[in-house]
Design an enzyme around this catalytic site. Structure first.
Site, PDB file in Angstrom:
ATOM      1  N   ASP A  93       0.875  -1.173   0.000  1.00 36.15           N
ATOM      2  CA  ASP A  93       0.000   0.000   0.000  1.00 36.15           C
ATOM      3  C   ASP A  93       0.917   1.229   0.000  1.00 36.15           C
ATOM      4  OD1 ASP A  93      -2.215   1.801   0.701  1.00 36.15           O
ATOM      5  OD2 ASP A  93      -1.361   1.761   2.715  1.00 36.15           O
TER       6      ASP A  93
ATOM      7  N   ASP B 132      -0.229   5.179   0.781  1.00 37.93           N
ATOM      8  CA  ASP B 132      -0.490   6.183   1.836  1.00 37.93           C
ATOM      9  C   ASP B 132      -0.546   5.534   3.215  1.00 37.93           C
ATOM     10  OD1 ASP B 132      -2.357   7.601  -0.647  1.00 37.93           O
ATOM     11  OD2 ASP B 132      -0.876   8.782   0.420  1.00 37.93           O
TER      12      ASP B 132
HETATM   13  C1  XBP Z   1      -5.219   6.278   0.712  1.00 31.97           C
HETATM   14  C2  XBP Z   1      -6.353   7.015   0.099  1.00 31.97           C
HETATM   15  C3  XBP Z   1      -6.073   8.047  -0.964  1.00 31.97           C
HETATM   16  C4  XBP Z   1      -5.327   9.240  -0.369  1.00 31.97           C
HETATM   17  C5  XBP Z   1      -5.535  10.480  -1.217  1.00 31.97           C
HETATM   18  O1  XBP Z   1      -4.747   5.416  -0.292  1.00 31.97           O
HETATM   19  O2  XBP Z   1      -7.502   6.737   0.433  1.00 31.97           O
HETATM   20  O3  XBP Z   1      -7.325   8.446  -1.461  1.00 31.97           O
HETATM   21  O4  XBP Z   1      -5.874   9.548   0.919  1.00 31.97           O
HETATM   22  O5  XBP Z   1      -5.093  10.200  -2.544  1.00 31.97           O
HETATM   23  P1  XBP Z   1      -3.897   4.051   0.082  1.00 31.97           P
HETATM   24  P2  XBP Z   1      -6.014  10.608  -3.792  1.00 31.97           P
HETATM   25  O6  XBP Z   1      -3.800   3.954   1.597  1.00 31.97           O
HETATM   26  O7  XBP Z   1      -4.699   2.938  -0.537  1.00 31.97           O
HETATM   27  O8  XBP Z   1      -2.551   4.262  -0.573  1.00 31.97           O
HETATM   28  O9  XBP Z   1      -6.557  11.996  -3.509  1.00 31.97           O
HETATM   29  O10 XBP Z   1      -5.105  10.553  -4.989  1.00 31.97           O
HETATM   30  O11 XBP Z   1      -7.113   9.567  -3.800  1.00 31.97           O
HETATM   31 MG    MG Z   2      -2.989   3.216   3.284  1.00 34.85          MG
END
Ligand code: XBP
Ligand code: MG
Length: 232
Positions: free
Chosen positions: A10, A12
């Site tokens: 993953d 973020d």
């Molecule tokens: C986390 C999310 C993303 C980010 C914002 O993604 O939910 O939406 O918060 O990015 P993950 P965007 O943990 O799956 O990596 O605005 O580009 O969606």
């Molecule tokens: Mg995440």
């Protein structure tokens, strides 16, 4: 290393510490660009992360505050494009750090002959430059983003696409996540899932994780290999 054949990361909250001082700041800058008067504090942003996807999160917020707009979809797209541009500026300024210990973990996993991959809800336009600047994008055989799926996490679609592109079945790979939404997506795809929580996700119900560790420093190829015995 026989198992796993691949580790799917993953982004973020897992590869990068990107939400509190990254996306949240960028969302607030986009609100300010349009003079909307909204500002997400560190505290109120945490629950908003339960809505995965930046556009979905914006839509949820604007509806929850009863924002009146002739075309809410157009406003959300405008805000999200602005947010991503502000976020990319933070990426270029190297303001978005890798999570502590993750670079070493990636090195160790790669040195064991394991294939690296990414499965994220985030937008490709910033995922690729950020992963490239911190880790080297070419090291990841497969990168699946929010743009590639119809249904975002906790739906397993992003992980199913990653497995398909890797040419592996779920028993041959391990997912590394930070949140309950990610855990549900990974296990929904049949994957063994390691969770490394962060400040925003420590209060999630992560009890179903196949392995829960407090920090990447506690995680290495041996710990991953040991999971095979546990999960069979
Ligand atoms: C986390 C999310 C993303 C980010 C914002 O993604 O939910 O939406 O918060 O990015 P993950 P965007 O943990 O799956 O990596 O605005 O580009 O969606
Ligand atoms: Mg995440």
């Amino acid at each position: 290393m026989e198992w796993p054949r691949a580790v799917i990361f993953d982004v973020d909250g897992t590869l990068v510490d990107s939400e509190r001082d990254g996306h949240r700041v960028a969302f607030n800058a986009a609100f300010a660009d349009l003079g909307l008067g909204y500002e997400w504090s560190v505290e109120e942003y945490g629950p908003l992360l339960k809505v995965t996807g930046g556009k979905e999160r914006l839509t949820h917020h604007l509806r929850s505050v009863g924002h009146q707009a002739d075309d809410l979809g157009a406003l959300v797209r405008d805000l999200h494009e602005r947010k991503n541009e502000h976020f990319l500026q933070l990426v270029r300024a190297r303001e978005i750090p890798a999570r502590t210990g993750v670079a070493r973990f990636i090195d160790d996993v790669e040195a064991s002959g394991v294939t690296l991959a990414v499965a994220t809800t985030g937008s490709r336009e910033w995922v690729e430059p950020l992963v490239d600047s911190l880790f080297g994008l070419a090291r990841f055989a497969v990168v699946v983003c929010g743009d590639d799926v119809s249904n975002k996490k906790p739906d397993p679609e992003v992980y199913l696409i990653a497995l398909q592109r890797l040419g592996l079945d779920a028993t041959q790979a391990v997912a590394i996540e930070d949140s309950v939404m990610g855990l549900r997506a990974a296990q929904g795809a049949g994957l063994t899932c390691v969770v490394v929580p962060n400040d925003y996700t420590a209060s999630d119900d992560l009890s179903g994780a196949d392995l829960l560790v407090g920090a990447f420093e506690e995680l290495g190829p041996a710990a991953l290999a040991a999971l095979q015995d546990k999960t069979g």
